[in-house]
Design a protein around this motif. Structure first.
Motif, PDB file in Angstrom:
ATOM      1  N   LYS A   1       0.827  -1.208   0.000  1.00 31.62           N
ATOM      2  CA  LYS A   1       0.000   0.000   0.000  1.00 31.62           C
ATOM      3  C   LYS A   1       0.857   1.252   0.000  1.00 31.62           C
ATOM      4  O   LYS A   1       0.556   2.224  -0.693  1.00 31.62           O
ATOM      5  N   PHE A   2       1.931   1.229   0.775  1.00 33.45           N
ATOM      6  CA  PHE A   2       2.853   2.360   0.824  1.00 33.45           C
ATOM      7  C   PHE A   2       3.479   2.606  -0.544  1.00 33.45           C
ATOM      8  O   PHE A   2       3.520   3.742  -1.019  1.00 33.45           O
ATOM      9  N   LEU A   3       3.940   1.536  -1.176  1.00 36.23           N
ATOM     10  CA  LEU A   3       4.579   1.674  -2.485  1.00 36.23           C
ATOM     11  C   LEU A   3       3.595   2.186  -3.543  1.00 36.23           C
ATOM     12  O   LEU A   3       3.985   2.943  -4.438  1.00 36.23           O
ATOM     13  N   ALA A   4       2.354   1.801  -3.442  1.00 34.81           N
ATOM     14  CA  ALA A   4       1.347   2.236  -4.407  1.00 34.81           C
ATOM     15  C   ALA A   4       1.119   3.740  -4.338  1.00 34.81           C
ATOM     16  O   ALA A   4       0.736   4.360  -5.340  1.00 34.81           O
ATOM     17  N   LYS A   5       1.377   4.336  -3.184  1.00 36.13           N
ATOM     18  CA  LYS A   5       1.151   5.770  -2.997  1.00 36.13           C
ATOM     19  C   LYS A   5       2.384   6.621  -3.308  1.00 36.13           C
ATOM     20  O   LYS A   5       2.293   7.840  -3.324  1.00 36.13           O
TER      21      LYS A   5
ATOM     22  N   ASN B   1      16.543   5.197  -5.757  1.00 26.96           N
ATOM     23  CA  ASN B   1      17.244   4.101  -5.083  1.00 26.96           C
ATOM     24  C   ASN B   1      16.413   3.542  -3.938  1.00 26.96           C
ATOM     25  O   ASN B   1      16.304   2.316  -3.788  1.00 26.96           O
ATOM     26  N   GLN B   2      15.818   4.406  -3.118  1.00 23.89           N
ATOM     27  CA  GLN B   2      14.983   3.946  -2.009  1.00 23.89           C
ATOM     28  C   GLN B   2      13.774   3.171  -2.522  1.00 23.89           C
ATOM     29  O   GLN B   2      13.399   2.143  -1.962  1.00 23.89           O
ATOM     30  N   LEU B   3      13.172   3.656  -3.587  1.00 27.79           N
ATOM     31  CA  LEU B   3      12.021   2.980  -4.170  1.00 27.79           C
ATOM     32  C   LEU B   3      12.405   1.579  -4.648  1.00 27.79           C
ATOM     33  O   LEU B   3      11.706   0.604  -4.382  1.00 27.79           O
ATOM     34  N   GLN B   4      13.546   1.481  -5.315  1.00 26.78           N
ATOM     35  CA  GLN B   4      14.022   0.185  -5.800  1.00 26.78           C
ATOM     36  C   GLN B   4      14.324  -0.762  -4.642  1.00 26.78           C
ATOM     37  O   GLN B   4      13.977  -1.943  -4.680  1.00 26.78           O
ATOM     38  N   LEU B   5      14.943  -0.230  -3.594  1.00 26.71           N
ATOM     39  CA  LEU B   5      15.269  -1.061  -2.438  1.00 26.71           C
ATOM     40  C   LEU B   5      14.008  -1.566  -1.741  1.00 26.71           C
ATOM     41  O   LEU B   5      13.942  -2.725  -1.310  1.00 26.71           O
TER      42      LEU B   5
END
Length: 64
Positions: free
Chosen positions: A21-25, A34-38
């Motif tokens: 859910k966090f990533l979807a937002k 980089n943080q998103l990929q990690l």
């Protein structure tokens, strides 16, 4: 042992769901690339971990 693994799996799935859910937002403005990929890699690792827990539970049930 099986109950402990089931509890661990339940907690892991809850955390993985929150991460999804966090990533979807998220977008590039709130997290670095980089943080998103990690975080995506972390979610993938959590999925693999959940799969192993399920297999361990199944194996222990069959061994009874």
């Amino acid at each position: 042992m099986i109950n402990k693994l089931k509890r661990e799996l339940k907690e892991l799935n809850a955390k993985r769901s929150k991460l999804s859910k966090f990533l979807a937002k998220q977008n590039k403005k709130t997290l670095s690339a980089n943080q998103l990929q990690l975080l995506k890699e972390q979610k993938q690792a959590m999925g693999k971990y959940a799969k192993v827990l399920k297999l361990r539970i199944k194996d222990l049930k069959e061994a009874k």
